[in-house]
Write an enzyme that holds these catalytic residues in place. Structure first.
Site, mmCIF file in Angstrom:
data_model
loop_
_atom_site.group_PDB
_atom_site.id
_atom_site.type_symbol
_atom_site.label_atom_id
_atom_site.label_comp_id
_atom_site.label_asym_id
_atom_site.label_seq_id
_atom_site.Cartn_x
_atom_site.Cartn_y
_atom_site.Cartn_z
ATOM 1 N N HIS A 1 64.731 75.866 46.577
ATOM 2 C CA HIS A 1 63.342 75.394 46.553
ATOM 3 C C HIS A 1 63.132 74.664 45.219
ATOM 4 O O HIS A 1 63.787 74.993 44.221
ATOM 5 C CB HIS A 1 62.422 76.617 46.661
ATOM 6 N N ASP B 1 66.484 84.344 43.474
ATOM 7 C CA ASP B 1 65.164 83.975 44.003
ATOM 8 C C ASP B 1 65.004 84.711 45.329
ATOM 9 O O ASP B 1 65.623 84.336 46.330
ATOM 10 C CB ASP B 1 65.117 82.455 44.185
ATOM 11 N N GLN C 1 62.025 84.631 49.837
ATOM 12 C CA GLN C 1 62.131 84.688 51.293
ATOM 13 C C GLN C 1 62.986 85.858 51.782
ATOM 14 O O GLN C 1 63.286 85.940 52.969
ATOM 15 C CB GLN C 1 62.714 83.360 51.827
ATOM 16 N N LYS D 1 53.844 86.298 50.052
ATOM 17 C CA LYS D 1 54.721 86.142 51.221
ATOM 18 C C LYS D 1 55.066 87.489 51.843
ATOM 19 O O LYS D 1 55.693 87.536 52.886
ATOM 20 C CB LYS D 1 56.000 85.416 50.802
ATOM 21 N N CYS E 1 59.334 71.665 50.159
ATOM 22 C CA CYS E 1 59.724 71.715 48.727
ATOM 23 C C CYS E 1 61.230 71.911 48.572
ATOM 24 O O CYS E 1 61.694 72.614 47.667
ATOM 25 C CB CYS E 1 58.967 72.801 47.981
HETATM 26 C C1 LIG Z 1 62.702 80.241 48.269
HETATM 27 C C2 LIG Z 1 61.412 79.989 47.535
HETATM 28 N N1 LIG Z 1 61.411 79.999 46.177
HETATM 29 C C3 LIG Z 1 60.275 79.784 45.473
HETATM 30 C C4 LIG Z 1 59.078 79.539 46.111
HETATM 31 C C5 LIG Z 1 57.809 79.360 45.298
HETATM 32 O O1 LIG Z 1 56.984 80.480 45.547
HETATM 33 P P1 LIG Z 1 55.458 80.467 45.027
HETATM 34 O O2 LIG Z 1 54.851 79.235 45.608
HETATM 35 O O3 LIG Z 1 54.859 81.740 45.578
HETATM 36 O O4 LIG Z 1 55.521 80.448 43.529
HETATM 37 C C6 LIG Z 1 59.029 79.511 47.511
HETATM 38 C C7 LIG Z 1 57.720 79.198 48.199
HETATM 39 N N2 LIG Z 1 57.819 78.846 49.561
HETATM 40 C C8 LIG Z 1 57.126 77.688 50.013
HETATM 41 C C9 LIG Z 1 55.631 77.740 49.858
HETATM 42 O O5 LIG Z 1 55.132 77.153 51.120
HETATM 43 N N3 LIG Z 1 56.170 77.058 52.055
HETATM 44 C C10 LIG Z 1 57.357 77.446 51.477
HETATM 45 O O6 LIG Z 1 58.409 77.560 52.050
HETATM 46 C C11 LIG Z 1 60.204 79.759 48.233
HETATM 47 O O7 LIG Z 1 60.199 79.777 49.575
#
Ligand SMILES: Cc1ncc(COP(=O)(O)O)c(CN[C@@H]2CONC2=O)c1O
Length: 406
Positions: free
Chosen positions: A121, A199, A202, A225, A364
């Site tokens: 991400h 990280d 998920q 989440k 992202c």
């Molecule tokens: C694997 C992963 N890392 C970091 C983040 C960042 O998390 P925060 O936004 O809570 O700081 C996300 C957010 N997931 C995104 C947010 O919307 N859809 C997604 O898949 C993520 O899925």
């Protein structure tokens, strides 16, 4: 006993219509819905003992402090951290990774190397690029194959005495691919003295996490989440690692003695919790942990994996539909496109008209989209409250979108 209707009854938000159709919420990788028990705890804090924490002499402040520190201990057990002071409250995964990258600045020098993967991400790419800009270190990226699976031979090749950080996600938010982090950690430990960052944004909502068994130096995830309010998250750091590193933000809470000549810092966790914390959110995060523990990780994984298999089976019956990472080990997410039929947002908008909420676009993770030479995907992501009937409505909606876009 896993009673889906009893679970759904805890999420009042699900009982609504969107565009005249029952809401089918399948955007849980973006954020999950919150059970009534979490919302009640949040509300109770603000209606019964809202106060600032840690230094108040009065009863409400002591109550708020006790509840927040109880939540910290719940989270310690939830991830099997050795000490509760290794659990740092953040506002989410992004802040957690930025905190780590910032406090590691003094540990890196020109030509050191930071290893990440193609599946990351942007929150686990950009902080490391910024660290490289600050220090002259270099980024190295573990590639993926056509199925989205990490090619770990490259990790063997990359690891050296120059490797100072390895940071990868346990589960890809874009594809749902589960990465072999145990193998990645073992290789890293055997071939470098790198800091290991996982990280878990998920994975924490779906898996039992054991940071001691993983032997990672840091593990980060977001509360929103995993059934907790937005603006909550956790950074786990090994005691020895955190005690060796400098603070992130300066201010109240994080000092031991402050004077104009010299300031000394508080011990863990407060060294990394400057300012007034999100007390209500952090207490509600503890209630979200209680919810997950009550449902049970095994029940969550069995149900969500059954949903994923069912969704993939029926989506693949649609002519011209491609699932990304189809044959990989995945959890919680199915990412797909109708090849040659509009863009992912076209499908997403049609699904929304049918009450079905999915995420479209690059999620992202633009490097993954570049790899597959696409602008984005349609992503359906699951939580414990989703049902097979909801998957049927998703599939019906995709078929309708196909007819409309043909
Ligand atoms: C694997 C992963 N890392 C970091 C983040 C960042 O998390 P925060 O936004 O809570 O700081 C996300 C957010 N997931 C995104 C947010 O919307 N859809 C997604 O898949 C993520 O899925």
């Amino acid at each position: 006993m896993f009673d889906i209707q009893e679970i759904r009854s805890q999420f009042s938000i699900l009982n609504q219509q969107v565009n005249g159709k029952p809401l089918v919420y399948l955007d849980n990788a973006a954020t999950s819905q919150k059970p009534n028990s979490v919302l009640e705890v949040w509300n109770q804090y603000y209606t019964e003992f809202n106060a600032n924490v840690h230094r108040g002499i009065h009863t409400l402040s002591q109550l708020a402090t006790e509840e927040m520190e109880l939540s910290r201990r719940k989270i310690q057990k939830f991830i099997n951290a050795e000490h509760d002071f290794e659990v740092i409250f953040t506002k989410g995964t992004t802040e957690g990774i930025n905190l780590i990258a910032y406090i590691l600045t003094q540990k890196l020098k020109k030509d050191d190397e930071i290893i990440i993967s193609y599946l990351e991400h942007h929150s686990n790419i950009v902080p490391w690029q910024l660290l490289c800009e600050r220090t002259g270190a270099k980024l190295r990226v573990i590639p993926i194959d056509e199925n989205g699976v990490l090619q770990l031979d490259y990790l063997d090749e990359f690891l050296s005495e120059k490797t100072k950080v390895v940071s990868v996600n346990q589960v890809s938010n874009a594809l749902g691919i589960v990465n072999p982090i145990e193998e990645i950690i073992a290789k890293t430990r055997a071939n470098s003295d790198a800091y290991i960052v996982i990280d878990g944004a998920q994975s924490a909502p779906h898996f039992k996490i054991d940071v001691q068994a993983l032997d990672c130096d840091f593990f980060v995830f977001s509360g929103h989440k995993m059934y907790a309010p937005m603006g909550t998250g956790i950074l786990y750091g090994k005691q020895a690692v955190l005690e060796d590193l400098p603070p992130f933000h300066g201010g109240g809470e994080m000092i031991a003695v402050c004077s104009f000549d010299r300031t000394t810092y508080a011990g863990l966790p407060f060294k990394y919790e400057a300012g007034t914390p999100n007390v209500g959110g952090n207490i509600a995060l503890g209630a979200a942990v209680d919810f997950i523990n009550k449902v049970g990780h095994e029940n969550i994984q069995n149900h969500e994996n059954a949903l994923l298999q069912y969704a993939q089976k029926h989506l693949l019956e649609i002519e011209g539909l491609k699932v990304y990472g189809e044959n990989a080990n995945r959890t919680g997410v199915v990412s797909f496109n109708l090849i040659g039929m509009g863009i992912s947002s076209d499908v997403g908008m049609i699904l929304d008209k049918m009450g079905v909420a999915v995420r479209t676009g690059h999620h992202c993770t633009q490097p993954i989209m570049d790899f597959f030479d696409i602008a984005g995907t349609v992503r359906a992501s699951f939580a414990v409250y989703n049902t097979f009937e909801e998957i049927d409505l998703l599939v019906e909606g995709v078929k309708k979108a196909q007819r409309m876009l043909s």
